[in-house]
Every structure is written in C-alpha cells, then in structure tokens.
Scaffold this active site. Structure first.
Site, PDB file in Angstrom:
ATOM      1  N   LYS A 260       1.069   6.312   6.521  1.00 18.53           N
ATOM      2  CA  LYS A 260       0.076   6.908   7.423  1.00 18.53           C
ATOM      3  C   LYS A 260       0.715   7.164   8.792  1.00 18.53           C
ATOM      4  CE  LYS A 260      -4.082   4.491   5.821  1.00 18.53           C
ATOM      5  NZ  LYS A 260      -3.805   3.069   5.716  1.00 18.53           N
TER       6      LYS A 260
HETATM    7  N1  GLU Z   1      -6.285  -1.858   2.600  1.00 20.78           N
HETATM    8  C1  GLU Z   1      -5.420  -1.402   1.547  1.00 20.78           C
HETATM    9  C2  GLU Z   1      -4.717  -0.111   1.960  1.00 20.78           C
HETATM   10  O1  GLU Z   1      -5.150   0.555   2.882  1.00 20.78           O
HETATM   11  C3  GLU Z   1      -6.160  -1.177   0.241  1.00 20.78           C
HETATM   12  C4  GLU Z   1      -6.564  -2.438  -0.388  1.00 20.78           C
HETATM   13  C5  GLU Z   1      -7.361  -2.329  -1.676  1.00 20.78           C
HETATM   14  O2  GLU Z   1      -7.884  -1.243  -1.992  1.00 20.78           O
HETATM   15  O3  GLU Z   1      -7.452  -3.342  -2.373  1.00 20.78           O
HETATM   16  O4  GLU Z   1      -3.727   0.231   1.348  1.00 20.78           O
END
Ligand code: GLU
Length: 317
Positions: A260
């Site tokens: 990102k």
């Molecule tokens: N917060 C994680 C991410 O942005 C995703 C976690 C999940 O979907 O279990 O990659």
C-alpha cells in the site's frame, strides 16, 4: 464477553490503515463483499490499526471513501457503529488483554524473554509455513530456561507466545482447497502479544472475528499460513471457527505482493485517468475470472451471477 450471533454468510473486510488501498486490496474487498451479500449475509468493516508505526494519517478515511466509491456497503463499521463494536482495533485493547489472560490461566500462553541475539530465534528465519515462529527453539516454554533467560535480561519486556500442541491442523478452504499444516509444540509457538503492550495480529483477529460473529473469513491467500494458528486459538477459546476462503492476491510483474505504498496503484490513480466506478469494478471482476474482459458493471450487478467456483486469476489487472 458476549459473542454476536454468528451466521455462516456474515462476512467482513479488515484492512490495516497503512496507506491507500491498492487494486489488489480492492479486489479482495469486493470478493469478501460478494461472498457475504450473495449469500444474504451482513457485512462488517473493521480497521486493523494495532501496528501504530504503520498507520498513516487519513488512511482510514480514505479506505472508507474508496470502498464506498466502489459500491461496497457495510452494516457495521467504524463510521456507522453497530452492536459488536468498536470497529477499530486500537479501541478494543481490553478485549485482547482479557483473552491473553484467559490463555495464561489455561496454561496455554507463556512469557518469552528470548531474542535473536541469544540464539533462541534463528537470525534468518526460513520463509515458508508459519513464518512468524520460524526459527524459534521453544526455549521459554521450559520454566527453568525461561527463569534463567529472565535473569540474564532483567530489563527485557517479554512477548507472550501461544503454547502450540503438536499435530496436524487441517484447513478446509473454499478457494484454496484442503491444506494440512503440521504444528510442532515449542518451535511453532507463535507470538500473540508483543513487547510494549501490543496484541499481535493472530490474537486480535481471532478475538474480533469470534466476538463479531463472523461466519466467513475471505482474505488474501498470503494469509493462508496464518490460518492453522488461528484455528488453534479458536479451539483454545472454545469459539467456533469461521469458514475460510483465501483468494488469490494481485501480484506485480515480478510476482511480488503489492504494497500500500503508491496511490497510483489505487483509486486516486484510476480516477485521475478518468476511470468510472463501473469500469474499475468490471476490471477487478474480470481480473479474477468473474466476468469477461472489458465488462463495465456496478458491484451490485455482480451479485446474481457470483459463483466462487469461477475465481481464477487472469493476466493483466
Ligand atoms: N489486516 C490485514 C491486512 O490488511 C488483513 C487481516 C485479515 O483479513 O485477517 O492485510
């Protein structure tokens, strides 16, 4: 600690606000929404902002804006509230602390004073399944070794690890299929609480999905190898594990996971090039085989046709 009523098609999208969502994140969000809504389920947005060093100012607001622009809606989330909130992990710390305490009481978690410097964790852990614990010797699982490590590092704040039981953990995944992961007690004991009072992802995600009554977890397949660890936590807490679907993530030309970092790879770039919502949705859906190339459509138009068995990454997103 009351669980919300779990429904098999209640889904969620749980981004970390570390920057603008790129097209790969947006495709995963669209798929999570399609899985939930096509099954008549509710949808939750949760912001995973525990890693404060990675959180970027304004990223949460940007994520909400971009998802809405795409036509994704949610019943509960940081901006709309709901019965199983708060929906931002930094506001849920007491829940994680309670769950850590529960594991400590059950004898399923222990403090660990090891560091790479004392050789208890390999300096370069191999890549592969269970990356987070790879290279750990399991030293602090032994109370005597732990006491001696603690004496040698009196100022070191411990992390906490989950005490894994050796055995095979089978993951049945709606997209990735049936996978078997072998877990070894000691060396696969993974971190559930970091120094500095910060819950680790593995613990927080299980607590949240369980307490929010999430019945299906749809996320990128880069998290597939976290699933056996999360299943072990569900079992330890006596919570029912959700159904899993790990969808292919978008990789760059070199085969690497997109980060990102650059908003060019997100909606700001697409909008600057004059793309409309329907063009972006069509391109995202075509890139995973849901619709033919060149389709222009709104997210809700994909609902009737959605069939997860058709998910196949196509070249060229
Ligand atoms: N917060 C994680 C991410 O942005 C995703 C976690 C999940 O979907 O279990 O990659």
């Amino acid at each position: 600690m009351q669980r919300s009523t779990s429904c098999p098609s209640r889904g969620r999208y749980a981004p970390s606000p570390s920057g603008p969502l790129h097209l790969g994140n947006l495709r995963t969000a669209l798929l999570a929404w399609l899985f939930a809504r096509s099954g008549g389920g509710s949808f939750v947005l949760r912001l995973e902002d525990l890693d404060r060093a990675r959180v970027r100012p304004g990223a949460s607001e940007g994520i909400v804006r971009d998802l809405r622009w795409l036509g994704i809606d949610w019943d509960e989330g940081p901006d709309v509230g709901g019965p199983s909130g708060p929906y931002q992990q930094s506001d849920r710390l007491p829940l994680y602390r309670d769950h850590l305490n529960r594991l400590l009481e059950l004898g399923l978690a222990y403090p660990c004073y090891c560091s790479r410097a004392d050789g208890a964790i390999a300096a370069s852990a191999p890549n592969g399944p269970l990356k987070e614990s790879a290279g750990y010797t399991g030293a602090c699982r032994d109370p005597e070794l732990r006491a001696s490590r603690r004496r040698s590092h009196p100022n070191r704040e411990p992390v906490f690890r989950f005490a894994v039981t050796s055995g095979d953990q089978d993951v049945v995944d709606a997209v990735a299929g049936h996978r078997r992961f072998g877990l070894k007690s000691g060396q696969d004991d993974f971190v559930i609480w970091r120094a500095g009072g910060v819950p680790a992802y593995q613990l927080a995600v299980v607590v949240d999905d369980a307490l929010m009554g999430i019945g299906q977890v749809i996320r990128g397949d880069d998290l597939l190898d976290s699933t056996p660890r999360q299943m072990a936590l569900y079992l330890a807490f006596g919570y029912q594990a959700p159904n899993w679907a790990h969808v292919p993530i978008v990789r760059d030309a070199a085969g690497k996971r997109m980060a990102k970092r650059s908003s060019d790879e997100g909606l700001d770039g697409a909008r600057a090039r004059g793309c409309r919502t329907e063009e972006v949705v069509g391109a995202l859906a075509a890139s995973i085989g849901l619709v033919p190339d060149g389709t222009v459509c709104a997210a809700r138009e994909l609902l009737n046709e959605f069939n997860s068995a058709r998910l196949v990454p196509q070249p060229g997103l």
